[in-house]
Design a protein around this motif. Structure first.
Motif, PDB file in Angstrom:
ATOM      1  N   ALA A  47      -5.313 -10.443  -1.429  1.00  0.00           N
ATOM      2  CA  ALA A  47      -4.838 -10.783  -0.087  1.00  0.00           C
ATOM      3  C   ALA A  47      -5.431 -12.106   0.378  1.00  0.00           C
ATOM      4  N   GLU A  48      -6.668 -12.405   0.024  1.00  0.00           N
ATOM      5  CA  GLU A  48      -7.272 -13.675   0.401  1.00  0.00           C
ATOM      6  C   GLU A  48      -6.554 -14.827  -0.282  1.00  0.00           C
ATOM      7  N   ALA A  49      -6.178 -14.658  -1.532  1.00  0.00           N
ATOM      8  CA  ALA A  49      -5.481 -15.707  -2.266  1.00  0.00           C
ATOM      9  C   ALA A  49      -4.083 -15.934  -1.707  1.00  0.00           C
ATOM     10  N   GLN A  50      -3.501 -14.925  -1.092  1.00  0.00           N
ATOM     11  CA  GLN A  50      -2.146 -15.057  -0.582  1.00  0.00           C
ATOM     12  C   GLN A  50      -2.067 -16.094   0.525  1.00  0.00           C
ATOM     13  N   ARG A  51      -3.147 -16.291   1.251  1.00  0.00           N
ATOM     14  CA  ARG A  51      -3.125 -17.283   2.325  1.00  0.00           C
ATOM     15  C   ARG A  51      -2.858 -18.674   1.756  1.00  0.00           C
ATOM     16  N   LEU A  52      -3.403 -18.941   0.602  1.00  0.00           N
ATOM     17  CA  LEU A  52      -3.287 -20.274   0.033  1.00  0.00           C
ATOM     18  C   LEU A  52      -1.966 -20.480  -0.688  1.00  0.00           C
ATOM     19  N   GLY A  53      -1.608 -19.568  -1.535  1.00  0.00           N
ATOM     20  CA  GLY A  53      -0.460 -19.790  -2.387  1.00  0.00           C
ATOM     21  C   GLY A  53       0.790 -19.053  -1.990  1.00  0.00           C
ATOM     22  N   ASP A  54       0.740 -18.316  -0.927  1.00  0.00           N
ATOM     23  CA  ASP A  54       1.888 -17.529  -0.486  1.00  0.00           C
ATOM     24  C   ASP A  54       2.360 -16.588  -1.599  1.00  0.00           C
ATOM     25  N   ILE A  55       1.387 -16.026  -2.320  1.00  0.00           N
ATOM     26  CA  ILE A  55       1.665 -15.078  -3.389  1.00  0.00           C
ATOM     27  C   ILE A  55       1.708 -13.696  -2.759  1.00  0.00           C
ATOM     28  N   VAL A  56       2.763 -12.968  -3.003  1.00  0.00           N
ATOM     29  CA  VAL A  56       2.908 -11.639  -2.423  1.00  0.00           C
ATOM     30  C   VAL A  56       2.876 -10.615  -3.541  1.00  0.00           C
ATOM     31  N   LYS A  57       1.947  -9.689  -3.441  1.00  0.00           N
ATOM     32  CA  LYS A  57       1.855  -8.608  -4.422  1.00  0.00           C
ATOM     33  C   LYS A  57       1.687  -7.294  -3.663  1.00  0.00           C
ATOM     34  N   PRO A  58       2.306  -6.230  -4.153  1.00  0.00           N
ATOM     35  CA  PRO A  58       2.130  -4.926  -3.496  1.00  0.00           C
ATOM     36  C   PRO A  58       0.715  -4.397  -3.733  1.00  0.00           C
ATOM     37  N   ASP A  59       0.356  -3.378  -3.006  1.00  0.00           N
ATOM     38  CA  ASP A  59      -0.953  -2.742  -3.192  1.00  0.00           C
ATOM     39  C   ASP A  59      -1.106  -2.298  -4.639  1.00  0.00           C
ATOM     40  N   HIS A  60      -2.328  -2.387  -5.142  1.00  0.00           N
ATOM     41  CA  HIS A  60      -2.561  -1.957  -6.521  1.00  0.00           C
ATOM     42  C   HIS A  60      -2.638  -0.438  -6.630  1.00  0.00           C
ATOM     43  N   LEU A  61      -2.953   0.232  -5.544  1.00  0.00           N
ATOM     44  CA  LEU A  61      -2.923   1.695  -5.467  1.00  0.00           C
ATOM     45  C   LEU A  61      -2.138   2.082  -4.218  1.00  0.00           C
ATOM     46  N   PHE A  62      -1.335   3.106  -4.325  1.00  0.00           N
ATOM     47  CA  PHE A  62      -0.458   3.489  -3.219  1.00  0.00           C
ATOM     48  C   PHE A  62      -1.038   4.609  -2.350  1.00  0.00           C
ATOM     49  N   THR A  63      -2.299   4.909  -2.521  1.00  0.00           N
ATOM     50  CA  THR A  63      -2.901   6.023  -1.780  1.00  0.00           C
ATOM     51  C   THR A  63      -2.776   5.822  -0.280  1.00  0.00           C
ATOM     52  N   PHE A  64      -3.212   4.679   0.229  1.00  0.00           N
ATOM     53  CA  PHE A  64      -3.162   4.395   1.665  1.00  0.00           C
ATOM     54  C   PHE A  64      -1.712   4.333   2.144  1.00  0.00           C
ATOM     55  N   TYR A  65      -0.864   3.697   1.381  1.00  0.00           N
ATOM     56  CA  TYR A  65       0.550   3.577   1.751  1.00  0.00           C
ATOM     57  C   TYR A  65       1.213   4.950   1.840  1.00  0.00           C
ATOM     58  N   ASN A  66       0.904   5.819   0.903  1.00  0.00           N
ATOM     59  CA  ASN A  66       1.498   7.161   0.916  1.00  0.00           C
ATOM     60  C   ASN A  66       1.044   7.973   2.123  1.00  0.00           C
ATOM     61  N   LEU A  67      -0.174   7.733   2.598  1.00  0.00           N
ATOM     62  CA  LEU A  67      -0.670   8.456   3.774  1.00  0.00           C
ATOM     63  C   LEU A  67      -0.117   7.902   5.082  1.00  0.00           C
TER      64      LEU A  67
END
Length: 147
Positions: free
Chosen positions: A67-87
Motif C-alpha cells: 500500500a505504501e508503494a501504491q502512492r508512488l507508482g499507482d500500483i493497485v493490488k488486492p489484499d494478499h489475504l481475504f480474512t478482513f475483507y470476508n469479515l
C-alpha cells in the motif's frame, strides 16, 4: 396518537397471562435482560477481536507494505489475504488509507507546518487514496465474485 407496546411490555403481558404472579414475571424478565446483555457483550467482543485483530495482523505483515508503494507508482493490488475483507466487505488497505488521511489532517499539522500548500497537498493525497481505494475494491469484488 397511538403507540404500540414495547417488546418488554408485550412479553411481560404474555407471561402474566400464563403466570399469575407479577414478581415471578418480573424476575423472568430481569433474567432475560441479563442474559441478553451478556450475549450482546460477548458478540461485540468477538466481532472486535475478529475484525480489529485481523486488521492489525494484516497491517503489520510484510505484504501490507504494498500500500505504501501504491502512492508512488499507482500500483493497485488486492489484499494478499481475504480474512478482513470476508469479515467486513472492505479491504484493509482502504481502512489504512483512511487512517493515514486522518493522521495527516489534524489541527497541529495544519497550524505548524512549513509546507505552503498543505491543504492542497492533503486534497491531492485524498484524491489519490480515493482512486486507489476504488481500484482496490473493484479488484477485491471481482476476485470474491469469481471465487
Amino acid at each position: 396518537m397511538e403507540y404500540g407496546l414495547t417488546s418488554y411490555e408485550h412479553i411481560y403481558g404474555i407471561l402474566c397471562i400464563f403466570i399469575n404472579e407479577p414478581s415471578i414475571c418480573k424476575y423472568i424478565m430481569n433474567h432475560k435482560k441479563q442474559l441478553e446483555d451478556i450475549e450482546i457483550v460477548e458478540f461485540h467482543s468477538k466481532r472486535w477481536e475478529d475484525i480489529a485483530g485481523t486488521h492489525f495482523i494484516l497491517r503489520d505483515s510484510y505484504e501490507f507494505r504494498i500500500a505504501e508503494a501504491q502512492r508512488l507508482g499507482d500500483i493497485v493490488k488486492p489484499d494478499h489475504l481475504f480474512t478482513f475483507y470476508n469479515l467486513t466487505g472492505i479491504s484493509y488497505q482502504v481502512v489504512d488509507f483512511i487512517h493515514a488521511l486522518i493522521k495527516l489532517k489534524n489541527t497541529d499539522a495544519l497550524e505548524n507546518t512549513f509546507i505552503v500548500d498543505y491543504k492542497e497537498w492533503l486534497h491531492d493525497d485524498d484524491t489519490l487514496f480515493s482512486h486507489l481505494s476504488k481500484q482496490i475494491m473493484l479488484q477485491m469484488k471481482e476476485i470474491s465474485i469469481n471465487a
